[in-house]
Design a protein around this motif. Structure first.
Motif, PDB file in Angstrom:
ATOM      1  N   UNK A 154      35.669  40.029   6.730  1.00 25.20           N
ATOM      2  CA  UNK A 154      35.508  40.324   5.310  1.00 25.20           C
ATOM      3  C   UNK A 154      34.666  39.230   4.654  1.00 25.20           C
ATOM      4  N   UNK A 155      33.448  39.051   5.120  1.00 28.27           N
ATOM      5  CA  UNK A 155      32.570  38.016   4.578  1.00 28.27           C
ATOM      6  C   UNK A 155      31.133  38.509   4.564  1.00 28.27           C
ATOM      7  N   UNK A 156      30.292  37.761   3.873  1.00 28.44           N
ATOM      8  CA  UNK A 156      28.871  38.046   3.817  1.00 28.44           C
ATOM      9  C   UNK A 156      28.122  36.840   4.369  1.00 28.44           C
ATOM     10  N   UNK A 157      27.018  37.115   5.081  1.00 24.57           N
ATOM     11  CA  UNK A 157      26.240  36.047   5.713  1.00 24.57           C
ATOM     12  C   UNK A 157      24.913  35.918   4.961  1.00 24.57           C
ATOM     13  N   UNK A 158      24.718  34.779   4.301  1.00 24.08           N
ATOM     14  CA  UNK A 158      23.471  34.545   3.573  1.00 24.08           C
ATOM     15  C   UNK A 158      22.428  34.022   4.552  1.00 24.08           C
ATOM     16  N   UNK A 159      21.453  34.873   4.872  1.00 22.26           N
ATOM     17  CA  UNK A 159      20.404  34.499   5.809  1.00 22.26           C
ATOM     18  C   UNK A 159      19.226  33.845   5.094  1.00 22.26           C
ATOM     19  N   UNK A 160      18.923  34.302   3.896  1.00 15.46           N
ATOM     20  CA  UNK A 160      17.789  33.761   3.151  1.00 15.46           C
ATOM     21  C   UNK A 160      16.510  34.490   3.514  1.00 15.46           C
ATOM     22  N   UNK A 161      15.783  33.944   4.480  1.00 16.16           N
ATOM     23  CA  UNK A 161      14.569  34.590   4.960  1.00 16.16           C
ATOM     24  C   UNK A 161      14.617  34.719   6.481  1.00 16.16           C
ATOM     25  N   UNK A 162      13.490  35.088   7.084  1.00 15.71           N
ATOM     26  CA  UNK A 162      13.483  35.333   8.531  1.00 15.71           C
ATOM     27  C   UNK A 162      12.918  34.159   9.332  1.00 15.71           C
ATOM     28  N   UNK A 163      12.814  32.997   8.713  1.00 10.48           N
ATOM     29  CA  UNK A 163      12.327  31.823   9.439  1.00 10.48           C
ATOM     30  C   UNK A 163      13.396  31.308  10.401  1.00 10.48           C
ATOM     31  N   UNK A 164      12.994  30.847  11.568  1.00  9.59           N
ATOM     32  CA  UNK A 164      13.898  30.234  12.561  1.00  9.59           C
ATOM     33  C   UNK A 164      15.125  31.108  12.815  1.00  9.59           C
ATOM     34  N   UNK A 177      19.433  42.588  -0.186  1.00 11.91           N
ATOM     35  CA  UNK A 177      18.586  41.570  -0.809  1.00 11.91           C
ATOM     36  C   UNK A 177      19.111  41.310  -2.220  1.00 11.91           C
ATOM     37  N   UNK A 178      19.540  40.055  -2.471  1.00  7.84           N
ATOM     38  CA  UNK A 178      20.104  39.727  -3.788  1.00  7.84           C
ATOM     39  C   UNK A 178      19.004  39.419  -4.806  1.00  7.84           C
ATOM     40  N   UNK A 179      19.412  39.065  -6.021  1.00  7.12           N
ATOM     41  CA  UNK A 179      18.446  38.825  -7.102  1.00  7.12           C
ATOM     42  C   UNK A 179      17.543  37.635  -6.821  1.00  7.12           C
ATOM     43  N   UNK A 180      17.987  36.725  -5.975  1.00  8.22           N
ATOM     44  CA  UNK A 180      17.187  35.554  -5.606  1.00  8.22           C
ATOM     45  C   UNK A 180      16.226  35.876  -4.458  1.00  8.22           C
ATOM     46  N   UNK A 181      16.143  37.155  -4.080  1.00 13.93           N
ATOM     47  CA  UNK A 181      15.293  37.633  -2.978  1.00 13.93           C
ATOM     48  C   UNK A 181      15.743  37.071  -1.628  1.00 13.93           C
ATOM     49  N   UNK A 182      17.044  36.773  -1.517  1.00  9.25           N
ATOM     50  CA  UNK A 182      17.605  36.286  -0.259  1.00  9.25           C
ATOM     51  C   UNK A 182      18.200  37.455   0.516  1.00  9.25           C
ATOM     52  N   UNK A 183      18.020  37.433   1.824  1.00  8.50           N
ATOM     53  CA  UNK A 183      18.597  38.468   2.685  1.00  8.50           C
ATOM     54  C   UNK A 183      20.044  38.110   2.981  1.00  8.50           C
ATOM     55  N   UNK A 184      20.947  39.046   2.723  1.00  6.98           N
ATOM     56  CA  UNK A 184      22.371  38.868   2.999  1.00  6.98           C
ATOM     57  C   UNK A 184      22.769  39.871   4.070  1.00  6.98           C
ATOM     58  N   UNK A 185      23.384  39.391   5.139  1.00  9.26           N
ATOM     59  CA  UNK A 185      23.817  40.252   6.234  1.00  9.26           C
ATOM     60  C   UNK A 185      25.268  40.676   6.030  1.00  9.26           C
ATOM     61  N   UNK A 186      25.531  41.939   6.265  1.00  7.00           N
ATOM     62  CA  UNK A 186      26.890  42.468   6.132  1.00  7.00           C
ATOM     63  C   UNK A 186      27.393  42.848   7.525  1.00  7.00           C
TER      64      UNK A 186
END
Length: 279
Positions: free
Chosen positions: A207-217, A193-202
């Protein structure tokens, strides 16, 4: 007609009295037998593969609350007390205790099944089970579940409790979804969880990161990511992107690694253009 009805009532009452008398006699026999019988054995059943708690721990809890059961008269064994003590353990979801006619005390234990491990912002370490309850970290057993860390403000007081913050609830929802999906369970190894309260998947691969944000949809956005993996990644390679942003329902935005000439590139994944993926 009246005589016939009366005889039926008399017959019914007679049968009922015999049945009641037999039941009382049987209960008396069982009560006498129970008072005479002693506990002959203690059988602990813990189904499943979760190992937060074992038979040795169960035996210890029973011994501390009720003393040694084997050899003890059945009439002196408080089954409800044993159940209550077992249910107080944070790793036990349900407990059933009963005694059979041979004097064997049965303890059926259902453990809590973790789906997520959280290390919060203050480094508190705890699990979340499949029902969405927080349970303590165990030093004796480490289940293979998703780990989430970063700017997570969800606290834990040490006892079984429900989740309070939106971020923690989204982490639980995401972990539960991936637990049911073989593909994502194998591909995603951690959440941040980054400073913006976004969920990031590893992911495990790439060699990348997946920005999920929240659990909607979740289903829609992860399906879009799967399409991207199948169509775009084979052409450019797993290490071409620094981040893959899927927090928008119908669009994927990719940030390429520094060695690439283009830094940011949107990828359309809505239903009208899935066959002609662009990046």
């Amino acid at each position: 007609m009246l005589k016939r009805i009366k005889w039926k009532r008399v017959l019914f009452a007679f049968i009922w009295l015999i049945s009641l008398g037999g039941l009382v006699t049987l209960m008396s026999f069982i009560s006498i037998r129970k008072s005479e019988l002693k506990c002959s054995d203690l059988k602990v059943i813990i189904p499943g593969t979760t190992s937060f708690i074992d038979r040795e721990e169960i035996n210890r809890m029973v011994l501390e609350s009720s003393g040694k059961l084997i050899g003890k008269p059945l009439s002196n064994i408080n089954v409800q007390l044993v159940e209550t003590v077992l249910k107080r353990n944070p790793y036990i979801r349900q407990a059933k205790v009963y005694i059979d006619m041979d004097g064997v005390v049965h303890l059926e234990i259902e453990q809590r099944e973790p789906v997520l491990r959280i290390i919060n912002f203050t480094n508190q370490d705890f699990y979340v089970d499949k029902d969405g309850f927080k349970i303590p970290y165990s030093s004796s057993y480490t289940p293979h579940v998703l780990v989430a860390n970063g700017f997570i403000m969800e606290s834990f007081n040490g006892s079984v409790d429900s989740l309070k913050t939106t971020v923690a609830k989204d982490l639980y929802k995401t972990a539960s979804y991936m637990e049911r999906d073989t593909l994502w369970k194998e591909q995603i190894e951690q959440m941040y969880v980054n400073e913006q309260k976004e969920i990031v998947l590893i992911p495990r691969v790439g060699d990348h990161r997946i920005v999920l944000g929240n659990a909607d949809s979740l289903e829609v956005r992860l399906n879009n990511l799967l399409i991207f993996y199948k169509k775009a990644i084979p052409a450019v390679g797993w290490d071409s992107y620094k981040t893959i942003n899927i927090k928008y329902t119908n669009q994927i935005v990719c940030e390429k690694n520094i060695r690439d000439s283009t830094n940011l590139a949107p990828v359309a994944t809505d239903s009208s253009s899935r066959d002609t993926t662009k990046y």
